[in-house]
Design an enzyme around this catalytic site. Structure first.
Site, PDB file in Angstrom:
ATOM      1  N   CYS A  96     -12.468  -8.992 -22.034  1.00 28.71           N
ATOM      2  CA  CYS A  96     -11.451 -10.270 -23.046  1.00 28.71           C
ATOM      3  C   CYS A  96     -10.395 -10.715 -23.562  1.00 28.71           C
ATOM      4  CB  CYS A  96     -12.603 -10.149 -24.706  1.00 28.71           C
ATOM      5  SG  CYS A  96     -13.622 -12.332 -24.157  1.00 28.71           S
ATOM      6  N   ARG A 130     -15.113 -23.901 -23.291  1.00 26.83           N
ATOM      7  CA  ARG A 130     -14.717 -22.864 -22.734  1.00 26.83           C
ATOM      8  C   ARG A 130     -15.288 -22.320 -22.186  1.00 26.83           C
ATOM      9  NH1 ARG A 130     -12.289 -19.811 -27.241  1.00 26.83           N
ATOM     10  NH2 ARG A 130     -13.624 -18.102 -26.954  1.00 26.83           N
ATOM     11  N   HIS A 196     -18.288  -8.488 -22.042  1.00 27.74           N
ATOM     12  CA  HIS A 196     -18.251  -8.524 -22.730  1.00 27.74           C
ATOM     13  C   HIS A 196     -20.261  -8.312 -23.201  1.00 27.74           C
ATOM     14  CE1 HIS A 196     -19.183 -12.880 -24.452  1.00 27.74           C
ATOM     15  NE2 HIS A 196     -19.931 -12.119 -25.595  1.00 27.74           N
TER      16      HIS A 196
END
Lengths: 240, 450
Positions: A96, A130, A196
């Protein structure tokens, strides 16, 4: 002598937002179950970094504000060390925000956050939402093609230079930029990814490949019934 | 015009209740579709004004405690007591307002929705308790949320009273340099943790970026802190909890101190997190003028909101239900369980529906390690049961780890396996709703009504 996996976690108190600790816990437990040694050191703001003292370097994601401070420090105190570590084929796993910092820069509106330039990639915050959701990719990192499943949540869109290869091809989700079908990056033992969830608990086979690469050993299988069920659960969430 | 829209939304509520839905979402959504400014239009009907309660953790319980205190004082409230706390939940509750009404609006509001809802409602009092890492896929980063709250505090500064937790640096910062601010906080070093918990987030000063120095850490990043960089300190709280003794599931003793008086009380809900909830409710009631003795009586009479530490008899076993939904909250539940005797029998249901957060990463941030050697058996359920089970394995649980995704089957397996001992049920939010329906179907818990 029993080999010991020597792990260096970068900025563990700042770059840990997506339960990055889980990645380290999986490495630790799987080393212990196999009778391998495990050593964890942290290197944070202001600390230097010895490229020869560790076999695996880990950096996770952080809040934007923390990531800016981390980027400046990383360029100032750790860039040369990480380049040297990559040159000696140590494993570098960046997830990330940490993945973004491997590149040249992250363009965040007017602001340009510098990266360590280890990999030919740039990240840009483009208009639009996002990129959030369960994600599954198909990767050749273990020789044959295998699925890596996880969860992505990033505002930045990452673009690889033509000479770089993604970690995998997106089966479900957005990947690096939602456009080119690539996710993450892999060059030698350097791995960057947006996945993740955390990454290694959902894909313990990948944890084992990274340990093998870091130590130059071949690992014996463990009883991974629950691990494989968890991997299938994460894949199912991504619809793969 | 408004009357007609209200009538339509009220009719929808009657229909929705008949369908055994709680009736807390559809009517409010309908009303807001008919009139997007309905909350603002109805707000003047609340003759006593309104009070909003928000936090990452403890909203429902704090609101229930405050409602309990105020009811004893004869204050009539319009309260979204079922915990439906987005704008439509508030709108649904406001269907009960009437022209010329004298009620006080008592609303718990989702932390992301709070700025928009407050703009409509223009509350008299804000009660803000904590901001923790929670559902990053939905709320985004904590710092961004805190900035939005800071902007909101500016918009209402001087017209509303702010009741703030001094122990949370992000919340405390909302009151700096502003009028009409009351702070509450804990002052009892017997509760201090050895260090900041892993999932603690706001570890650096909002003003200068320097890491805070903690004299004491009470819970996640709540504690007594100061900034060595710019010298900013935790504000001195006017309402303090001290002499806190946690008695596990049985509850806690504490003393509440104001500048002029003190009162000792026994809180029937467990854990330091409920001490904070009680303190927030006490500070809010105090701000509304309730005498401290009455505050204490009200708090002593608190009953758990459903799934917020409630113990029911199911198939001959006591089942204690504790919602878990983020690392800070889960850590407090685990800390409370650690005070229980013997080996623990757990049932954990991890769902990943929208209201839970689709991202289940957070279970790796919760400190299950600390309880692992006390867990004799754990049954994992929910849409992500296998990943919960894996978390338990890597936390070091050595007893049996049972995986059964189906909620009802898993509960029955867990109940059948025990020997009459307590079963501790830890569901995420939507799993809690399923569990509630299931237990109501079996007649061991009341059917939820709006």
């Amino acid at each position: 002598m029993t080999p010991t996996l020597r792990v260096c976690a970068l900025y563990p108190e700042l770059m840990n937002i997506y339960a990055d600790r889980g990645n380290l816990q999986v490495l630790r437990a799987r080393c212990a179950w196999r009778g391998l040694g495990f050593e964890l050191r942290g290197s944070t703001l202001g600390d230097d970094l010895d490229p020869h003292a560790h076999d695996l370097f880990y950096i996770g994601g952080g809040q934007d504000r923390d990531q800016i401070a981390v980027a400046e420090d990383m360029v100032g105190t750790k860039r040369d060390g990480l380049h040297a570590a990559a040159d000696r084929d140590a494993v570098i796993l960046a997830v990330c925000g940490g993945y973004q910092l491997l590149g040249r820069s992250y363009q965040l509106g007017e602001q340009t956050i510098p990266g360590i330039g280890l990999i030919g990639l740039t990240t840009v915050r483009e208009p639009g939402p996002r990129l959030i959701g369960n994600c599954a990719i198909e990767s050749e990192i273990a020789g044959g093609s295998r699925v890596i499943a996880g969860f992505e949540n990033h505002g930045g869109r990452t673009y690889l230079d033509s000479g770089e290869r993604p970690l995998g091809r997106v089966l479900s989700g957005h990947g690096n930029n939602g456009r080119d079908g690539g996710e993450g990056v892999r060059r030698g033992n350097v791995v960057g990814t947006y996945l993740h969830g955390p990454l290694l608990p959902k894909n313990v086979w990948l944890a084992d490949r990274l340990v093998e690469a870091a130590l130059g050993v071949e690992l014996q299988p463990l009883d991974d019934g629950l691990e494989e069920a968890a991997h299938r659960s994460a894949r199912r969430a991504a619809g793969v | 015009m408004l009357a007609a829209k209200l009538a339509v939304a009220r009719a929808a509520r009657v229909a929705s209740r008949r369908l055994r839905r709680g009736g807390t979402t559809v009517p409010g959504r309908l009303l807001l579709r008919l009139d997007p400014r309905a909350i603002a239009a109805l707000a003047p009907r609340l003759g006593a004004g309104s009070i909003v309660i928000s936090a990452t953790n403890g909203k429902t319980t704090t609101a229930a405690m405050l409602a309990g205190i105020l009811e004893r004082e004869g204050v009539r409230t319009i309260h979204n007591h079922t915990g439906s706390n987005m704008s439509w939940g508030v709108a649904t509750a406001m269907l009960d307002t009437r022209l010329g009404g004298e009620e006080l609006g008592l609303f718990e509001v989702d932390e992301a929705w709070l700025p928009a809802v407050a703009r409509e409602l223009r509350p008299r009092v804000f009660v803000l308790s904590n901001l923790f890492r929670d559902q990053l896929d939905r709320y985004g980063e904590l710092a961004v949320l805190a900035e939005r709250w800071q902007k909101m505090a500016g918009e209402h500064s001087g017209t509303a009273r702010f009741v703030l937790n001094a122990d949370d640096p992000l919340v405390a910062d909302l009151g700096r340099g502003r009028p009409l601010v009351a702070y509450f906080g804990v002052e009892d070093d017997s509760l201090a943790l050895p260090e900041l918990q892993h999932a603690a987030d706001s570890k650096r000063c909002g003003r200068c970026g320097h890491p805070y120095a903690y004299e004491s850490v009470y819970l996640a990043h709540l504690g007594r802190y100061s900034c060595p960089g710019c010298q900013q300190r935790r504000p001195e709280p006017g309402i303090v909890a001290e002499r806190v003794v946690l008695h596990g599931m049985a509850g806690s003793d504490l003393r509440i101190r104001t500048p002029s008086e003190t009162v000792d009380l026994r809180l029937p809900l467990p854990g330091l997190y409920n001490v904070y909830n009680a303190l927030a409710a006490a500070a809010a009631a105090h701000a509304l003028g309730t005498p401290l003795a009455d505050v204490a009586t009200g708090l002593e009479g608190t009953r758990a909101a459903f799934g917020r530490v409630e113990t029911l008899q199911v198939s001959g076993r006591p089942v204690s239900i504790m919602l878990v939904k983020n690392p800070a909250g889960a850590n407090e539940v685990l800390r409370t369980l650690a005070l229980e005797d013997g080996q623990l029998d757990l049932w954990v249901a991890l769902n990943d529906r929208t209201a839970d957060g689709r991202d289940v990463s957070w279970v790796w941030d919760a400190d299950f390690e600390g309880l692992a050697d006390r867990i004799g058996r754990v049954t994992c359920s929910g849409t992500r049961a296998e990943e919960m089970a894996l978390r338990m394995k890597y936390a070091g649980v050595e007893g049996p780890i049972v995986v059964e995704r189906d909620l009802e089957r898993s509960l029955d397996r867990a109940l059948a396996a025990g020997d009459g001992r307590a079963l501790y049920a830890l569901p995420t939010y939507t799993a809690l709703l399923e569990l509630r329906d299931l237990l109501a179907d079996r007649g061991v818990a009341p059917r939820w009504s709006a």
